[in-house]
Design an enzyme around this catalytic site. Structure first.
Site, PDB file in Angstrom:
ATOM      1  N   SER A 130       0.829  -1.196   0.000  1.00 46.88           N
ATOM      2  CA  SER A 130       0.000   0.000   0.000  1.00 46.88           C
ATOM      3  C   SER A 130       0.870   1.255   0.000  1.00 46.88           C
ATOM      4  O   SER A 130       1.718   1.419  -0.862  1.00 46.88           O
ATOM      5  CB  SER A 130      -0.968  -0.043   1.194  1.00 46.88           C
ATOM      6  OG  SER A 130      -1.929   0.977   1.104  1.00 46.88           O
ATOM      7  N   ASP A 144      -1.686   6.246  -4.247  1.00 47.34           N
ATOM      8  CA  ASP A 144      -0.622   5.506  -3.590  1.00 47.34           C
ATOM      9  C   ASP A 144      -0.286   4.295  -4.475  1.00 47.34           C
ATOM     10  O   ASP A 144      -0.898   4.104  -5.532  1.00 47.34           O
ATOM     11  CB  ASP A 144      -1.021   5.121  -2.161  1.00 47.34           C
ATOM     12  CG  ASP A 144      -2.105   4.055  -2.093  1.00 47.34           C
ATOM     13  OD1 ASP A 144      -2.851   3.902  -3.079  1.00 47.34           O
ATOM     14  OD2 ASP A 144      -2.222   3.399  -1.050  1.00 47.34           O
ATOM     15  N   ASP A 153      -0.828   1.100  -4.645  1.00 42.06           N
ATOM     16  CA  ASP A 153      -1.847   0.142  -5.077  1.00 42.06           C
ATOM     17  C   ASP A 153      -3.155   0.825  -5.432  1.00 42.06           C
ATOM     18  O   ASP A 153      -4.165   0.164  -5.694  1.00 42.06           O
ATOM     19  CB  ASP A 153      -2.073  -0.943  -4.023  1.00 42.06           C
ATOM     20  CG  ASP A 153      -2.627  -0.400  -2.723  1.00 42.06           C
ATOM     21  OD1 ASP A 153      -2.263   0.734  -2.345  1.00 42.06           O
ATOM     22  OD2 ASP A 153      -3.408  -1.104  -2.058  1.00 42.06           O
ATOM     23  N   ASP A 165      -5.506   2.551  -3.985  1.00 43.59           N
ATOM     24  CA  ASP A 165      -6.757   2.567  -3.225  1.00 43.59           C
ATOM     25  C   ASP A 165      -6.838   3.818  -2.355  1.00 43.59           C
ATOM     26  O   ASP A 165      -7.784   3.970  -1.586  1.00 43.59           O
ATOM     27  CB  ASP A 165      -6.934   1.292  -2.392  1.00 43.59           C
ATOM     28  CG  ASP A 165      -5.890   1.137  -1.300  1.00 43.59           C
ATOM     29  OD1 ASP A 165      -4.919   1.919  -1.269  1.00 43.59           O
ATOM     30  OD2 ASP A 165      -6.039   0.219  -0.466  1.00 43.59           O
TER      31      ASP A 165
END
Length: 310
Positions: free
Chosen positions: A97, A238, A240, A242
């Site tokens: 993340s 970011d 990933d 999300d």
């Protein structure tokens, strides 16, 4: 060796220290052994350690008879879409993340394309810590590569917006993918919406141009890039994808806390009603619901489609 950081939705750690291929294998098998038969979708976020860990996860799953659908680099929300599209029993995304480059991790998805619920996550965690004994010997599973990983998600987004109205405006957009997974869907989506896009960090290789959490202090160069390119808006993801921070046309940071609240305000102005939130939702969104005369139900984190609990 240090213990990885483990929660009911997955784990993360420093690659080569608290996170190794063996740890990834054990955790992937712990998930698979807690779910009924069926294939698994495996994705990653573009970090340099991703291919190594993806190979470990694929080997672990096929070793206990599970078929793997390898979707390569994909955003966290896209991974959930792919689990449903492929009718998979679950999914694993290899990502840390918003954490720094030396980290990586595993996020676990249920067959609903959402983070695994708390009860299942607790069982997975217990099985992993108990040593993860394998099920009865089965024939090895197979692994196949999924060629198209973005169009299903793009089509779902298109159903929620007025595509022709957006296309008629010809917006200029700065998208800061910061060498994460968001550039793949982001570029396709913006092109389909008729936007003139300036993509920063479009190669998903994990070579972050700035610290990966999209906070104001980490986005100074991007703040300048929005007015410099005469863009109408900036979007910052970011690794990933999300988390989404917004920058206005003057280069002012609006941030990620306002992203959901702005969307919610837009919806409630047109269709007031009840809203379901989870425990990770800020009071900002709940205050907006009350402002519009609606009501909200606070669900447990595992019940809602919010996957970034790591």
């Amino acid at each position: 060796m240090a213990e990885p950081i483990i929660s009911v939705s997955g784990l993360r750690g420093i690659v080569g220290d608290s996170l190794t291929p063996e740890v990834a294998k054990r955790y992937a098998q712990a998930l698979a052994l807690e779910l009924p038969p069926g294939p698994f979708v495996v994705t990653r976020d573009g970090r340099a350690s991703g291919p190594m860990l993806a190979a470990a996860v694929r080997d672990a799953l096929t070793a206990i008879g599970r078929d793997v659908i390898d979707a390569g680099i994909a955003a966290t929300p896209t991974t959930g879409v792919l689990v449903r599209q492929c009718r998979a029993m679950g999914g694993i995304q290899i990502t840390a993340s918003h954490n720094p480059a030396e980290y990586n991790g595993l996020k676990l998805f249920s067959t609903a394309g959402r983070v695994v619920p708390e009860s299942l996550g607790a069982r997975i965690m217990a099985r992993y810590r108990a040593g993860n004994p394998e099920a009865s010997k089965k024939s090895p599973g197979t692994s196949q590569t999924l060629a198209d990983t973005v169009n299903e998600h793009r089509a779902l987004v298109a159903k929620t917006v007025d595509v022709e109205r957006i296309r008629s405006r010809g917006f200029s957009v700065v998208l800061d993918a910061n060498h994460g997974s968001g550039s793949l869907l982001g570029q396709a989506l913006l092109a389909g919406l008729g936007c003139h896009a300036f993509i920063l960090g479009d190669t998903p290789d994990g070579q972050f141009a700035h610290p990966p959490e999209p906070t104001a202090e980490n986005l100074l160069s991007v703040l300048r890039a929005v007015p410099a390119n005469r863009a109408d808006i900036g979007f910052c993801q970011d690794p990933d994808a999300d988390r989404l921070a917004i920058i206005d046309e003057q280069g002012r940071y609006i941030g990620e806390e306002y992203t959901l609240a702005l969307c919610l305000d837009h919806i409630l102005r047109r269709t007031p009603g009840a809203v379901v939130t989870n425990c990770a939702t800020s009071r900002m969104s709940e205050d907006l619901v009350e402002l519009h005369g609606g009501s909200f139900h606070r669900a447990a984190v595992g019940e809602a489609n919010v996957v970034d609990q790591m």
